[in-house]
Design a protein around this motif. Sequence first.
Motif, PDB file in Angstrom:
ATOM      1  N   GLY A  29       0.771  -1.232   0.000  1.00 49.97           N
ATOM      2  CA  GLY A  29       0.000   0.000   0.000  1.00 49.97           C
ATOM      3  C   GLY A  29       0.800   1.278   0.000  1.00 49.97           C
ATOM      4  N   GLY A  30       1.983   1.254  -0.569  1.00 47.86           N
ATOM      5  CA  GLY A  30       2.824   2.443  -0.585  1.00 47.86           C
ATOM      6  C   GLY A  30       2.675   3.285  -1.831  1.00 47.86           C
ATOM      7  N   PHE A  31       3.417   4.397  -1.855  1.00 48.09           N
ATOM      8  CA  PHE A  31       3.432   5.311  -2.992  1.00 48.09           C
ATOM      9  C   PHE A  31       4.882   5.725  -3.217  1.00 48.09           C
ATOM     10  CE2 PHE A  31       3.452   9.500  -4.882  1.00 48.09           C
ATOM     11  CZ  PHE A  31       2.469   9.437  -5.864  1.00 48.09           C
ATOM     12  N   ALA A  32       5.419   5.361  -4.374  1.00 51.52           N
ATOM     13  CA  ALA A  32       6.828   5.643  -4.649  1.00 51.52           C
ATOM     14  C   ALA A  32       7.006   6.106  -6.078  1.00 51.52           C
ATOM     15  CB  ALA A  32       7.670   4.401  -4.391  1.00 51.52           C
ATOM     16  N   ILE A  33       7.630   7.287  -6.215  1.00 51.76           N
ATOM     17  CA  ILE A  33       7.955   7.804  -7.540  1.00 51.76           C
ATOM     18  C   ILE A  33       9.416   8.205  -7.549  1.00 51.76           C
ATOM     19  CG2 ILE A  33       7.502   9.574  -9.258  1.00 51.76           C
ATOM     20  CD1 ILE A  33       4.669   9.755  -8.288  1.00 51.76           C
ATOM     21  N   GLY A  43       4.068   3.971   3.021  1.00 47.48           N
ATOM     22  CA  GLY A  43       4.888   5.164   2.926  1.00 47.48           C
ATOM     23  C   GLY A  43       4.601   5.949   1.665  1.00 47.48           C
ATOM     24  N   SER A  44       5.075   7.205   1.607  1.00 48.83           N
ATOM     25  CA  SER A  44       4.914   8.056   0.429  1.00 48.83           C
ATOM     26  C   SER A  44       6.240   8.747   0.131  1.00 48.83           C
ATOM     27  CB  SER A  44       3.835   9.118   0.672  1.00 48.83           C
ATOM     28  OG  SER A  44       2.571   8.519   0.898  1.00 48.83           O
ATOM     29  N   VAL A  45       6.771   8.490  -1.045  1.00 50.11           N
ATOM     30  CA  VAL A  45       8.071   9.071  -1.388  1.00 50.11           C
ATOM     31  C   VAL A  45       8.072   9.611  -2.802  1.00 50.11           C
ATOM     32  CG1 VAL A  45       9.342   7.599   0.216  1.00 50.11           C
ATOM     33  CG2 VAL A  45       8.979   6.837  -2.118  1.00 50.11           C
ATOM     34  N   LEU A  46       8.895  10.674  -2.999  1.00 52.62           N
ATOM     35  CA  LEU A  46       9.057  11.269  -4.315  1.00 52.62           C
ATOM     36  C   LEU A  46      10.492  11.734  -4.448  1.00 52.62           C
ATOM     37  CD1 LEU A  46       7.916  12.367  -7.001  1.00 52.62           C
ATOM     38  CD2 LEU A  46       7.280  14.453  -5.769  1.00 52.62           C
ATOM     39  N   GLY A  52      10.664   6.229   2.449  1.00 53.42           N
ATOM     40  CA  GLY A  52       9.579   6.620   3.337  1.00 53.42           C
ATOM     41  C   GLY A  52       8.805   5.410   3.812  1.00 53.42           C
ATOM     42  N   SER A  53       9.468   4.276   3.818  1.00 51.58           N
ATOM     43  CA  SER A  53       8.812   3.029   4.206  1.00 51.58           C
ATOM     44  C   SER A  53       8.342   3.065   5.652  1.00 51.58           C
ATOM     45  CB  SER A  53       9.774   1.851   3.996  1.00 51.58           C
ATOM     46  OG  SER A  53      10.993   2.073   4.684  1.00 51.58           O
ATOM     47  N   GLY A  56       6.196   6.342   6.595  1.00 55.01           N
ATOM     48  CA  GLY A  56       6.965   7.577   6.484  1.00 55.01           C
ATOM     49  C   GLY A  56       6.666   8.332   5.200  1.00 55.01           C
ATOM     50  N   ALA A  57       7.280   9.519   5.077  1.00 60.91           N
ATOM     51  CA  ALA A  57       7.131  10.330   3.876  1.00 60.91           C
ATOM     52  C   ALA A  57       8.460  11.011   3.579  1.00 60.91           C
ATOM     53  CB  ALA A  57       6.028  11.372   4.062  1.00 60.91           C
ATOM     54  N   ALA A  58       8.863  10.977   2.322  1.00 64.47           N
ATOM     55  CA  ALA A  58      10.139  11.578   1.923  1.00 64.47           C
ATOM     56  C   ALA A  58      10.000  12.209   0.550  1.00 64.47           C
ATOM     57  CB  ALA A  58      11.239  10.524   1.923  1.00 64.47           C
ATOM     58  N   PHE A  59      10.524  13.445   0.426  1.00 67.95           N
ATOM     59  CA  PHE A  59      10.446  14.164  -0.841  1.00 67.95           C
ATOM     60  C   PHE A  59      11.793  14.821  -1.107  1.00 67.95           C
ATOM     61  CE2 PHE A  59       6.356  14.131   1.302  1.00 67.95           C
ATOM     62  CZ  PHE A  59       5.528  13.555   0.334  1.00 67.95           C
ATOM     63  N   GLY A  60      12.486  14.318  -2.118  1.00 61.13           N
ATOM     64  CA  GLY A  60      13.795  14.839  -2.466  1.00 61.13           C
ATOM     65  C   GLY A  60      14.804  13.729  -2.657  1.00 61.13           C
ATOM     66  N   TYR A  61      15.895  14.030  -3.355  1.00 59.40           N
ATOM     67  CA  TYR A  61      16.933  13.050  -3.637  1.00 59.40           C
ATOM     68  C   TYR A  61      17.530  12.510  -2.339  1.00 59.40           C
ATOM     69  CZ  TYR A  61      21.291  11.081  -5.428  1.00 59.40           C
ATOM     70  OH  TYR A  61      22.339  10.237  -5.727  1.00 59.40           O
ATOM     71  N   GLN A  62      17.447  11.203  -2.161  1.00 56.70           N
ATOM     72  CA  GLN A  62      17.957  10.497  -0.984  1.00 56.70           C
ATOM     73  C   GLN A  62      17.330  10.963   0.334  1.00 56.70           C
ATOM     74  OE1 GLN A  62      22.292  10.682  -1.197  1.00 56.70           O
ATOM     75  NE2 GLN A  62      22.340   8.714  -2.249  1.00 56.70           N
TER      76      GLN A  62
END
Length: 286
Positions: A29-33, A43-46, A52-53, A56-62
Amino acid sequence: AGELVTIGNNAVGSGDAVAIGTWANSDAGGFAIGSHANGSTYGSVLGFYSVGSLYGAAFGYQADGHDHGLAMGYNATGHTYGVALGYQAAADNYSVAIGADARSVYGLAAGFRASAQGQGAALGWYADAGPSATAIGYTSRASTNGTAIGADASVSDSGVAVGMGAGGGNYGVALGYSAEGSESGVAVGYDALGSASNIAIGYRARADVPETLIYGCNTCTSPSAEFPSPTGYMTGYPTNRISIGPDTFNLVDHSALIRGSLYLDGATAVHYRATFGTGEWAQAFP
């Protein structure tokens, strides 16, 4: 039924998930781009290599917001319930870091290269707060249990300093521009000096005065034009001096210098005793 979207070489996911990019991971159920982005377990990451597993949530390189964290910015780290916003900001373990290169471990840091640890709070460029301390202002510094407010204010070990350049280290208190009340001293007023268990209250009041400050040398025997009326001449380390009033300079140990006439409203006498904290009181006058 859940809807799964995967786009990219070796992109993976499961449940209601979206994985877009080479090796993107949105399992459970995650979101990864982004290439190698990991948003598994809700998690939600971009961003490339963002993590952001585990909610969590993460936006940006590394950027890394693993385990209920939030990270925004290049190489920002806010994992384990942390919040990091800014270029290389780091706020691991229940912390908050806002600003480029801000650092926080169990604390709150806001400002360029601000740093906080152990429930400390730092606000301002290069502000630095130690355990249970507070530092507010450009380059302000406060170590364990201290409070520093003002640009370049500095305290250590339960001290308090309020004002630009004020210093109240080691249980001292300093209030005012460039006031110095470190080492259990008290200084209140512009450029007041009452460190080392001494007390100074007033504009440029001095209760801890190096001879070099008063006379410009270590051997002079008369006051300078700038400081024409000191109460005596320094011998040894200042001890228990009190100086009250603007431009007062007390150079006598175990004494109080008060500028102006003394009015004791409601008093009937003045009493004293020679040994501090013990012995009988004697009446001086009337």
